[in-house]
Design an enzyme around this catalytic site. Structure first.
Site, PDB file in Angstrom:
ATOM      1  CG  ASP A   1     -16.190 -70.525  53.152  1.00 47.09           C
ATOM      2  OD1 ASP A   1     -15.314 -70.916  52.363  1.00 47.09           O
ATOM      3  OD2 ASP A   1     -16.693 -71.248  54.036  1.00 47.09           O
TER       4      ASP A   1
ATOM      5  CE1 TYR B   1     -11.527 -67.288  60.181  1.00 44.52           C
ATOM      6  CE2 TYR B   1      -9.932 -68.653  61.336  1.00 44.52           C
ATOM      7  CZ  TYR B   1     -10.473 -68.176  60.157  1.00 44.52           C
ATOM      8  OH  TYR B   1      -9.961 -68.596  58.957  1.00 44.52           O
TER       9      TYR B   1
END
Length: 250
Positions: free
Chosen positions: A52, A111
């Site tokens: 994003d 992540y």
């Protein structure tokens, strides 16, 4: 024709995410432009993870097809001479002609979500961490995170705008480390839903602040409702650390 795999790192602050879109500059757009300029071909990369706006990466993956005579391992060097300073090609290599970065038998993604936990913000960390001024209880956050390990339906931790019907994922490990005022949530799994890591981070922050008990995380998971979980944490704290394929995990 050969297929080249790129490992790409970037500071996503000044980009509107990975995927090409009409209202802002993206990572994919820059890669397409610079690879096309280098090879003299019309190149469209295929990415592994569509991060994003504002999200960073150390190891996103993309592939492209080319007839260019540059050796596969030299593409990284050649492209880095053309790239803006906030995008780096970490590695380039040739893969099978049908190799696809999103469709492999074994994919493991890692992540990290970075939090700066102090009484006042640090301007040097504003691009890469989320600022939380209230004290966070790391032990409570670790207890809450433990309920997320394993195979679960993570629909409660998924943005309602997701376009997938399969919301079951496997989380292999979650580690939460603290070094002074810096907190890092590191999560590894076989895949993640839209905004899943940021929603997990937002939920664990609420656990750390005492708004949720650790057991509340289990209840949220079982509820199957996005409204039960915490807010979606801001994008600047999120980093796609690596994507590993097949026997790379051995």
């Amino acid at each position: 024709m050969k297929r080249i795999k790129l490992t790409v790192a970037y500071d996503g602050t000044d980009y509107c995410g990975w995927q090409v879109q009409p209202n802002g500059v993206t990572i994919e757009e820059i890669l397409n432009r610079e690879i096309s300029g280098l090879t003299g071909e019309e190149i469209r990369v295929i990415g592994a993870s569509r991060t994003d706006s504002g999200v960073h990466a150390l190891g996103n993956v993309a592939v492209f097809d080319t007839k260019c005579s540059i050796p596969a391992e030299r593409f990284a060097y050649a492209l880095n001479r053309r790239m803006p300073e906030d995008i780096v090609i970490v590695r380039s290599e040739q893969v099978a002609d049908d190799w696809h970065p999103r469709y492999q038998d074994v994919i493991t993604k890692t992540y990290e979500y970075h939090i700066y936990n102090a009484s006042v913000p640090n301007p040097m960390k504003r691009r890469t961490s989320t600022f939380v001024s209230f004290p966070l209880d790391i032990d409570q956050m670790r207890k809450g995170a433990s309920y997320l390990i394993g195979e679960h339906d993570f629909v409660s931790f998924c943005n309602v705008r997701t376009n997938t019907s399969d919301t079951v994922r496997t989380v292999y490990d979650i580690m939460i480390d603290q070094n002074g005022e810096d907190i890092c949530i590191r999560i590894t799994g076989n895949g993640f839903l839209y905004n899943m890591v940021r929603i997990i981070a937002g939920t664990l922050i609420r656990v750390g602040r005492g708004f949720y008990t650790p057991e509340r995380v289990k209840e949220i998971l079982e509820a199957g409702e996005r409204t039960e979980a915490g807010v979606t944490a801001p994008p600047q704290g999120l980093v796609l650390v690596e994507i590993r394929y097949g026997n790379e995990n051995e």
